[in-house]
Design an enzyme around this catalytic site. Structure first.
Site, short mmCIF file in Angstrom:
data_model
loop_
_atom_site.label_atom_id
_atom_site.label_comp_id
_atom_site.label_asym_id
_atom_site.label_seq_id
_atom_site.Cartn_x
_atom_site.Cartn_y
_atom_site.Cartn_z
N SER A 1 0.27 -1.35 -0.14
CA SER A 1 -0.21 -0.04 0.31
C SER A 1 0.52 1.44 0.09
O SER A 1 2.14 1.33 0.19
CB SER A 1 -0.56 -0.19 1.24
OG SER A 1 -1.91 -0.96 1.39
N1 SAM Z 1 -0.19 -3.95 4.45
C1 SAM Z 1 0.28 -4.39 3.52
C2 SAM Z 1 1.76 -4.11 3.12
O1 SAM Z 1 2.64 -3.90 3.93
O2 SAM Z 1 2.66 -5.31 1.77
C3 SAM Z 1 -0.09 -4.85 1.91
C4 SAM Z 1 -1.68 -5.83 1.76
S1 SAM Z 1 -1.82 -5.80 -0.41
C5 SAM Z 1 -2.50 -4.82 -0.26
C6 SAM Z 1 -3.07 -6.74 0.72
C7 SAM Z 1 -2.83 -8.49 0.99
O3 SAM Z 1 -4.13 -8.77 1.80
C8 SAM Z 1 -2.39 -8.95 -0.15
O4 SAM Z 1 -1.35 -9.75 0.02
C9 SAM Z 1 -3.96 -10.45 -0.37
O5 SAM Z 1 -3.54 -11.40 -0.92
C10 SAM Z 1 -3.95 -10.79 1.74
N2 SAM Z 1 -5.27 -10.91 1.47
C11 SAM Z 1 -6.88 -10.53 0.94
N3 SAM Z 1 -7.83 -11.27 1.51
C12 SAM Z 1 -6.85 -11.73 2.50
C13 SAM Z 1 -7.66 -12.82 3.61
N4 SAM Z 1 -8.62 -13.17 3.78
N5 SAM Z 1 -7.05 -13.72 4.33
C14 SAM Z 1 -5.24 -12.79 4.49
N6 SAM Z 1 -4.63 -11.89 3.48
C15 SAM Z 1 -5.81 -11.28 2.23
#
Ligand code: SAM
Length: 211
Positions: free
Chosen positions: A58
């Site tokens: 993000s």
């Molecule tokens: N905060 C993170 C960083 O610093 O890199 C960015 C996260 S990214 C925007 C969102 C993440 O949520 C992705 O890696 C995705 O695979 C994960 N995600 C989506 N649905 C999920 C779930 N049900 N459980 C765990 N992770 C999930």
């Protein structure tokens, strides 16, 4: 600290981030260590970047906003849904007592685990799985940060919030969501809208249908 990281701190201040402990966490965390080599030259831009598996790290100012709103005091136990690159996990590790983080994509989970270890964070526990069901074993949590957008607030996460706990969760469509602040006090749950945001989809039992 490199000049690029110093400029990112300047950008965060210009965008209204005032909390010194949040700024200090950004100062201590090398964002370039959490992004693929192909985009490393852009690591200190205030933008989201691809991290593989169709996911993104993000925008730093969004991380900063999350962390500033939650105004940690240092003793909290926090659950993060969507580890992604592990960057926000390490920011959190500088601000709270214990971080629990869940990622659903195995390749990202493995890369994040290595990056978090290299960063030297000792107060992080990781789980590969569906974060929409939370991590009941270690609940309740003083704060929950959801880093992907779902159709509604996952009820298990509300259940796993401590009394006085707060959760930030993007709710809306696949492309755009409203960041919601959910607070729990005396068994009462209150939800307020914070801002429009754009996150990748939250897939899972209490999110969008898995693809
Ligand atoms: N905060 C993170 C960083 O610093 O890199 C960015 C996260 S990214 C925007 C969102 C993440 O949520 C992705 O890696 C995705 O695979 C994960 N995600 C989506 N649905 C999920 C779930 N049900 N459980 C765990 N992770 C999930």
């Amino acid at each position: 600290m490199t000049g690029a990281r110093r400029r990112l701190l300047e950008t965060l201040r210009e965008k209204g981030i005032r909390d010194l402990s949040v700024l200090r966490a950004f100062e201590m965390t090398p964002r370039h260590a959490f992004v693929p080599t192909g985009v490393r030259h852009r690591a200190y831009e205030d933008s989201s970047l691809p991290i593989g598996s169709g996911q993104t790290i993000s925008q730093p100012s969004i991380h900063a906003r999350y962390l500033e709103i939650l105004a940690f005091k240092g003793g909290e136990r926090v659950l993060e849904i969507g580890t992604g690159s592990g960057y926000q996990t390490v920011l959190l590790s500088h601000l709270v007592a214990q971080v629990f983080t869940i990622e659903r994509i195995p390749a990202l989970y493995t890369m994040a685990r290595e990056a978090i270890q290299r960063a030297g964070a000792k107060n992080v526990s990781m789980l590969l799985g569906d974060g929409t069901v939370g991590w009941r074993e270690y609940s309740p949590y003083d704060a929950i940060l959801v880093s992907a957008g779902g159709p509604s607030v996952p009820q298990p996460l509300v259940d796993q919030l401590a009394d006085g706990g707060r959760m930030l969760v993007p709710v809306g469509g696949h492309e755009e969501q409203i960041l919601k602040l959910v607070t729990k006090r005396g068994g009462q749950v209150e939800t307020t809208d914070v801002a429009p945001v754009r996150f990748v989809p939250l897939y899972g039992t209490h999110g969008w249908e898995q693809q």
